[in-house]
Design a protein around this motif. Structure first.
Motif, PDB file in Angstrom:
ATOM      1  N   VAL A 289       0.825  -1.216   0.000  1.00  0.00           N
ATOM      2  CA  VAL A 289       0.000   0.000   0.000  1.00  0.00           C
ATOM      3  C   VAL A 289       0.858   1.265   0.000  1.00  0.00           C
ATOM      4  N   LEU A 290       2.066   1.203   0.557  1.00  0.00           N
ATOM      5  CA  LEU A 290       2.941   2.387   0.553  1.00  0.00           C
ATOM      6  C   LEU A 290       3.628   2.580  -0.801  1.00  0.00           C
ATOM      7  N   ALA A 291       3.495   1.601  -1.699  1.00  0.00           N
ATOM      8  CA  ALA A 291       3.987   1.736  -3.078  1.00  0.00           C
ATOM      9  C   ALA A 291       2.844   2.106  -4.012  1.00  0.00           C
ATOM     10  N   SER A 292       1.713   2.476  -3.446  1.00  0.00           N
ATOM     11  CA  SER A 292       0.533   2.856  -4.223  1.00  0.00           C
ATOM     12  C   SER A 292      -0.044   4.137  -3.650  1.00  0.00           C
ATOM     13  N   ARG A 293      -1.050   4.674  -4.366  1.00  0.00           N
ATOM     14  CA  ARG A 293      -1.779   5.817  -3.848  1.00  0.00           C
ATOM     15  C   ARG A 293      -3.168   5.394  -3.372  1.00  0.00           C
ATOM     16  N   SER A 294      -3.295   4.128  -3.032  1.00  0.00           N
ATOM     17  CA  SER A 294      -4.565   3.616  -2.513  1.00  0.00           C
ATOM     18  C   SER A 294      -5.030   4.424  -1.310  1.00  0.00           C
ATOM     19  N   PRO A 295      -6.349   4.618  -1.172  1.00  0.00           N
ATOM     20  CA  PRO A 295      -6.870   5.274   0.036  1.00  0.00           C
ATOM     21  C   PRO A 295      -6.782   4.392   1.275  1.00  0.00           C
ATOM     22  N   ILE A 296      -6.558   3.119   1.063  1.00  0.00           N
ATOM     23  CA  ILE A 296      -6.444   2.191   2.187  1.00  0.00           C
ATOM     24  C   ILE A 296      -4.969   2.071   2.545  1.00  0.00           C
TER      25      ILE A 296
ATOM     26  N   SER B 130      -9.765   4.263 -15.824  1.00  0.00           N
ATOM     27  CA  SER B 130     -10.501   3.026 -15.524  1.00  0.00           C
ATOM     28  C   SER B 130      -9.778   1.796 -16.078  1.00  0.00           C
ATOM     29  N   LYS B 131      -8.879   2.007 -17.036  1.00  0.00           N
ATOM     30  CA  LYS B 131      -8.105   0.876 -17.565  1.00  0.00           C
ATOM     31  C   LYS B 131      -6.871   0.561 -16.721  1.00  0.00           C
ATOM     32  N   GLU B 132      -6.657   1.330 -15.657  1.00  0.00           N
ATOM     33  CA  GLU B 132      -5.430   1.170 -14.863  1.00  0.00           C
ATOM     34  C   GLU B 132      -5.677   0.571 -13.485  1.00  0.00           C
ATOM     35  N   PHE B 133      -6.770   1.007 -12.829  1.00  0.00           N
ATOM     36  CA  PHE B 133      -6.972   0.680 -11.414  1.00  0.00           C
ATOM     37  C   PHE B 133      -7.930  -0.460 -11.190  1.00  0.00           C
ATOM     38  N   ASN B 134      -7.642  -1.264 -10.182  1.00  0.00           N
ATOM     39  CA  ASN B 134      -8.631  -2.174  -9.617  1.00  0.00           C
ATOM     40  C   ASN B 134      -9.075  -1.719  -8.236  1.00  0.00           C
ATOM     41  N   PHE B 135      -8.468  -0.638  -7.718  1.00  0.00           N
ATOM     42  CA  PHE B 135      -8.849  -0.155  -6.377  1.00  0.00           C
ATOM     43  C   PHE B 135      -9.471   1.233  -6.517  1.00  0.00           C
ATOM     44  N   PRO B 136     -10.188   1.680  -5.466  1.00  0.00           N
ATOM     45  CA  PRO B 136     -10.815   3.007  -5.576  1.00  0.00           C
ATOM     46  C   PRO B 136      -9.759   4.078  -5.804  1.00  0.00           C
ATOM     47  N   ALA B 137      -9.965   4.937  -6.803  1.00  0.00           N
ATOM     48  CA  ALA B 137      -8.992   5.994  -7.110  1.00  0.00           C
ATOM     49  C   ALA B 137      -8.996   7.034  -6.018  1.00  0.00           C
ATOM     50  N   GLU B 138      -7.824   7.603  -5.754  1.00  0.00           N
ATOM     51  CA  GLU B 138      -7.680   8.655  -4.734  1.00  0.00           C
ATOM     52  C   GLU B 138      -8.556   9.833  -5.120  1.00  0.00           C
TER      53      GLU B 138
END
Lengths: 160, 160
Positions: free
Chosen positions: A72-79, A152-160
């Motif tokens: 998660v710290l290598a992503s911009r996920s809200p989680i 939408s073609k990039e993420f599987n998680f909720p976008a920031e």
């Protein structure tokens, strides 16, 4: 050790217009901000905050073109352990009557708590020579290039 | 409403080398981060945090070449309502044994609490066309251009 912050205002979205509405006592702290074209908004992912989400560390295939697992710290996920968001927004106008900052856009929901605002300084915020993993090197190379890019073609998680 | 965060690690400075030392349980959350050249470090200005400093909103002549008064939210002063810092650092190496991230540099003191780490994404973080006030347009136009710039001629307040 715990660190406590008190929101200075909230995101407001009205008819497709984006604002930060500051609590009245903080508004004078924006003196001079209107001379900057862009600001960093530090806000709280309040919609994604729970004991469980703060203890979720590795995501399964969060990016459609990326690896099977990403931290998660290598992503911009809200989680994430401390659900803090940083968004760079264009500062369109400062409304002294309503103590509001009008933004070009912000990727937060209406009612989101805002913790801090800083002017965007290229000397501190703009990296000339960036290296990204191969699977995301096709992403836009600056904020202005985002228009028309299909996230939408990039993420599987909720976008920031 | 108060928001509470729990630091994920601390800044360590040893013999002129800069690190983030993560608490062990969070280290797995950096999976994949080593493929990015730069990270955003969100940290707490713990050395400047007090009830008084959180209620100080307008500074007297903080920039030597700037106006007489500037709001703290129009500056990167460590003294602000919620003392949160955002620093973009080069990620030089990831040490899995010591659960440390080696940085090119960070403008924080040894022992500073770190709240969050994000990969630097140009699509979200890099503004191509920035406008600054006239009195600071001579500042470096990107992080790499900072080398050799004499910031002591700019600030009257403690640098971030």
């Amino acid at each position: 050790m715990l660190v406590t912050f008190n929101p200075i205002g909230t995101v407001k979205i009205e008819d497709g217009w984006y604002y930060i509405e500051l609590k009245e006592k903080f508004f004078e702290a924006t003196l001079g901000l209107d001379e900057f074209s862009h600001i960093q908004v530090i806000w709280w992912f309040n919609l994604y905050d729970s004991e469980e989400s703060r203890n979720y560390f590795v995501m399964d295939k969060p990016y459609k073109k990326g690896p099977e697992k990403v931290g998660v710290l290598a992503s911009r996920s809200p989680i994430r352990p401390n659900p803090i968001a940083v968004t760079v927004s264009r500062l369109a106008a400062v409304d002294k009557q309503k103590h509001r900052l009008e933004l070009g856009y912000i990727d937060a929901e209406d009612g989101t708590p805002v913790l801090d605002i800083k002017p965007y300084h290229p000397s501190e915020d703009k990296v000339r020579d960036v290296v990204m993993p191969a699977w995301c090197r096709h992403w836009p190379d600056c904020i202005e290039a985002n228009e028309g890019f299909d996230w939408s073609k990039e993420f599987n998680f909720p976008a920031e």
